[in-house]
Design a protein around this motif. Structure first.
Motif, PDB file in Angstrom:
ATOM      1  N   LEU A   1      82.943 -34.570  43.516  1.00 42.67           N
ATOM      2  CA  LEU A   1      83.620 -34.703  44.764  1.00 42.67           C
ATOM      3  C   LEU A   1      84.730 -35.651  44.820  1.00 42.67           C
ATOM      4  CD1 LEU A   1      80.727 -34.380  47.285  1.00 42.67           C
ATOM      5  CD2 LEU A   1      82.633 -32.618  47.045  1.00 42.67           C
ATOM      6  N   LEU A   2      84.298 -36.740  43.994  1.00 43.84           N
ATOM      7  CA  LEU A   2      85.472 -37.716  43.667  1.00 43.84           C
ATOM      8  C   LEU A   2      86.357 -37.348  43.072  1.00 43.84           C
ATOM      9  CD1 LEU A   2      85.368 -41.108  44.297  1.00 43.84           C
ATOM     10  CD2 LEU A   2      84.482 -41.160  41.835  1.00 43.84           C
ATOM     11  N   ILE A   3      86.149 -36.592  41.895  1.00 43.70           N
ATOM     12  CA  ILE A   3      87.246 -36.205  41.262  1.00 43.70           C
ATOM     13  C   ILE A   3      88.270 -35.054  41.919  1.00 43.70           C
ATOM     14  CG2 ILE A   3      87.944 -34.853  39.109  1.00 43.70           C
ATOM     15  CD1 ILE A   3      85.591 -36.107  37.714  1.00 43.70           C
ATOM     16  N   GLU A   4      87.640 -34.364  42.790  1.00 48.76           N
ATOM     17  CA  GLU A   4      88.447 -33.386  43.518  1.00 48.76           C
ATOM     18  C   GLU A   4      89.413 -33.991  44.451  1.00 48.76           C
ATOM     19  OE1 GLU A   4      87.445 -29.485  46.360  1.00 48.76           O
ATOM     20  OE2 GLU A   4      85.957 -30.533  45.379  1.00 48.76           O
TER      21      GLU A   4
ATOM     22  N   ALA B   1      90.450 -37.234  44.079  1.00 49.27           N
ATOM     23  CA  ALA B   1      91.572 -37.938  43.215  1.00 49.27           C
ATOM     24  C   ALA B   1      92.633 -36.804  42.839  1.00 49.27           C
ATOM     25  CB  ALA B   1      90.873 -38.520  42.437  1.00 49.27           C
ATOM     26  N   LEU B   2      91.965 -35.602  42.569  1.00 53.57           N
ATOM     27  CA  LEU B   2      93.247 -34.560  42.017  1.00 53.57           C
ATOM     28  C   LEU B   2      94.007 -34.081  43.378  1.00 53.57           C
ATOM     29  CD1 LEU B   2      90.968 -32.342  39.838  1.00 53.57           C
ATOM     30  CD2 LEU B   2      93.116 -33.749  39.321  1.00 53.57           C
ATOM     31  N   GLY B   3      93.505 -34.129  44.624  1.00 53.90           N
ATOM     32  CA  GLY B   3      94.366 -34.013  45.731  1.00 53.90           C
ATOM     33  C   GLY B   3      95.569 -34.823  46.000  1.00 53.90           C
ATOM     34  N   VAL B   4      95.579 -36.109  45.194  1.00 55.44           N
ATOM     35  CA  VAL B   4      96.512 -37.031  45.585  1.00 55.44           C
ATOM     36  C   VAL B   4      97.485 -36.586  44.766  1.00 55.44           C
ATOM     37  CG1 VAL B   4      96.963 -39.548  45.402  1.00 55.44           C
ATOM     38  CG2 VAL B   4      94.820 -38.798  46.215  1.00 55.44           C
ATOM     39  N   LEU B   5      97.476 -35.976  43.440  1.00 51.59           N
ATOM     40  CA  LEU B   5      98.460 -35.530  42.770  1.00 51.59           C
ATOM     41  C   LEU B   5      99.387 -34.534  43.284  1.00 51.59           C
ATOM     42  CD1 LEU B   5      96.231 -35.440  39.322  1.00 51.59           C
ATOM     43  CD2 LEU B   5      97.550 -37.380  40.128  1.00 51.59           C
ATOM     44  N   SER B   6     100.779 -34.580  42.493  1.00 50.99           N
ATOM     45  CA  SER B   6     101.696 -33.515  42.915  1.00 50.99           C
ATOM     46  C   SER B   6     100.895 -32.222  42.401  1.00 50.99           C
ATOM     47  CB  SER B   6     102.913 -33.689  42.472  1.00 50.99           C
ATOM     48  OG  SER B   6     102.919 -33.644  41.100  1.00 50.99           O
ATOM     49  N   ASP B   7     101.534 -31.019  43.076  1.00 45.46           N
ATOM     50  CA  ASP B   7     101.122 -29.591  42.643  1.00 45.46           C
ATOM     51  C   ASP B   7     101.303 -29.809  41.332  1.00 45.46           C
ATOM     52  OD1 ASP B   7     100.105 -29.204  45.158  1.00 45.46           O
ATOM     53  OD2 ASP B   7     101.974 -28.076  45.758  1.00 45.46           O
TER      54      ASP B   7
ATOM     55  N   LEU C   1      94.773 -44.036  38.693  1.00 44.92           N
ATOM     56  CA  LEU C   1      94.813 -45.008  39.759  1.00 44.92           C
ATOM     57  C   LEU C   1      94.266 -44.588  40.947  1.00 44.92           C
ATOM     58  CD1 LEU C   1      98.651 -45.693  39.398  1.00 44.92           C
ATOM     59  CD2 LEU C   1      96.804 -47.381  39.010  1.00 44.92           C
ATOM     60  N   ALA C   2      94.214 -43.251  41.086  1.00 43.98           N
ATOM     61  CA  ALA C   2      93.511 -42.524  42.370  1.00 43.98           C
ATOM     62  C   ALA C   2      92.004 -42.866  42.367  1.00 43.98           C
ATOM     63  CB  ALA C   2      93.806 -41.305  42.633  1.00 43.98           C
ATOM     64  N   LEU C   3      91.407 -42.806  41.023  1.00 43.49           N
ATOM     65  CA  LEU C   3      90.013 -42.944  40.689  1.00 43.49           C
ATOM     66  C   LEU C   3      89.700 -44.552  41.020  1.00 43.49           C
ATOM     67  CD1 LEU C   3      89.207 -40.616  37.913  1.00 43.49           C
ATOM     68  CD2 LEU C   3      88.541 -40.578  40.472  1.00 43.49           C
ATOM     69  N   GLN C   4      90.528 -45.508  40.614  1.00 47.12           N
ATOM     70  CA  GLN C   4      90.431 -46.759  40.745  1.00 47.12           C
ATOM     71  C   GLN C   4      90.466 -47.136  42.121  1.00 47.12           C
ATOM     72  OE1 GLN C   4      93.315 -48.545  38.172  1.00 47.12           O
ATOM     73  NE2 GLN C   4      92.074 -48.521  36.415  1.00 47.12           N
ATOM     74  N   GLU C   5      91.436 -46.617  42.905  1.00 44.73           N
ATOM     75  CA  GLU C   5      91.288 -46.985  44.301  1.00 44.73           C
ATOM     76  C   GLU C   5      90.044 -46.435  45.319  1.00 44.73           C
ATOM     77  OE1 GLU C   5      94.740 -44.874  45.832  1.00 44.73           O
ATOM     78  OE2 GLU C   5      96.034 -46.374  44.882  1.00 44.73           O
ATOM     79  N   ARG C   6      89.499 -45.650  44.496  1.00 45.84           N
ATOM     80  CA  ARG C   6      88.239 -45.131  45.071  1.00 45.84           C
ATOM     81  C   ARG C   6      86.744 -45.992  44.403  1.00 45.84           C
ATOM     82  NH1 ARG C   6      91.973 -41.615  45.571  1.00 45.84           N
ATOM     83  NH2 ARG C   6      92.147 -40.312  47.398  1.00 45.84           N
ATOM     84  N   GLY C   7      87.123 -46.815  43.795  1.00 50.36           N
ATOM     85  CA  GLY C   7      86.053 -47.581  42.931  1.00 50.36           C
ATOM     86  C   GLY C   7      85.551 -47.280  41.689  1.00 50.36           C
TER      87      GLY C   7
END
Length: 168
Positions: free
Chosen positions: A105-108, A110-116, A159-165
């Motif tokens: 769920l965390l990876i999904e 974080a992947l949602g933050v990336l451009s397509d 970076l997205a994963l680091q923002e999520r802890g």
């Protein structure tokens, strides 16, 4: 002579194996382990011809002493100290899937933050197992573009994963 050795070995076994086995079982309570101790004891007696030449009672006393020493040596051995006897074989551990679900769920997320474009390349490379050449062919873009999107996509994902802890 070899037939004579076999006869003498059989006589040694017949005369002493059962009493020595009972003695070892009395000492240890381990019927299977007693077989190994008796075998080693009889082998040592066989290798010591002066014992075989003695009175049978004296030879048996010697074998009891040897068996006792083998039991003591085994109990003191490092192998014995690391083994734990259990009545039943333990069930194989089943890994709790909770952590894996939360990680997914965390990876999904974080992947949602990336451009397509970046997400498409990262997912194909890491979850699809495709090489940069295969991704380039699938998407119809140059291999260099795939490498660039993969580099910047992974950087953004980190970076997205680091923002999520999630830390390194």
């Amino acid at each position: 002579m070899p037939g004579d050795d076999a006869t003498r070995l059989g006589a040694l076994f017949d005369a002493h194996a059962a009493p020595v086995w009972r003695y070892v079982v009395h000492l240890t309570g381990d019927r299977a382990g007693a077989d190994d101790v008796v075998q080693e004891t009889l082998l040592r007696a066989w290798r010591t011809p002066r014992i075989l030449a003695q009175d049978p009672e004296t030879a048996r006393s010697w074998m009891y002493t040897v068996a006792r020493h083998i039991v003591i040596d085994e109990a003191r051995s490092a192998r014995h100290r690391r083994e734990i006897a259990v009545a039943e074989t333990p069930e194989s551990a089943v890994r709790d899937a909770t952590d894996a679900i939360f990680d997914a769920l965390l990876i999904e997320e974080a992947l949602g933050v990336l451009s397509d474009a970046h997400r498409d390349v990262v997912v194909r490379a890491y979850f699809g197992g495709l090489s940069t050449v295969e991704i380039a062919a699938d998407l119809g873009i140059p291999e260099g573009t795939v490498k660039s999107r993969l580099h910047y996509g992974l950087r953004a994902l980190r970076l997205a994963l680091q923002e999520r802890g999630v830390t390194r």
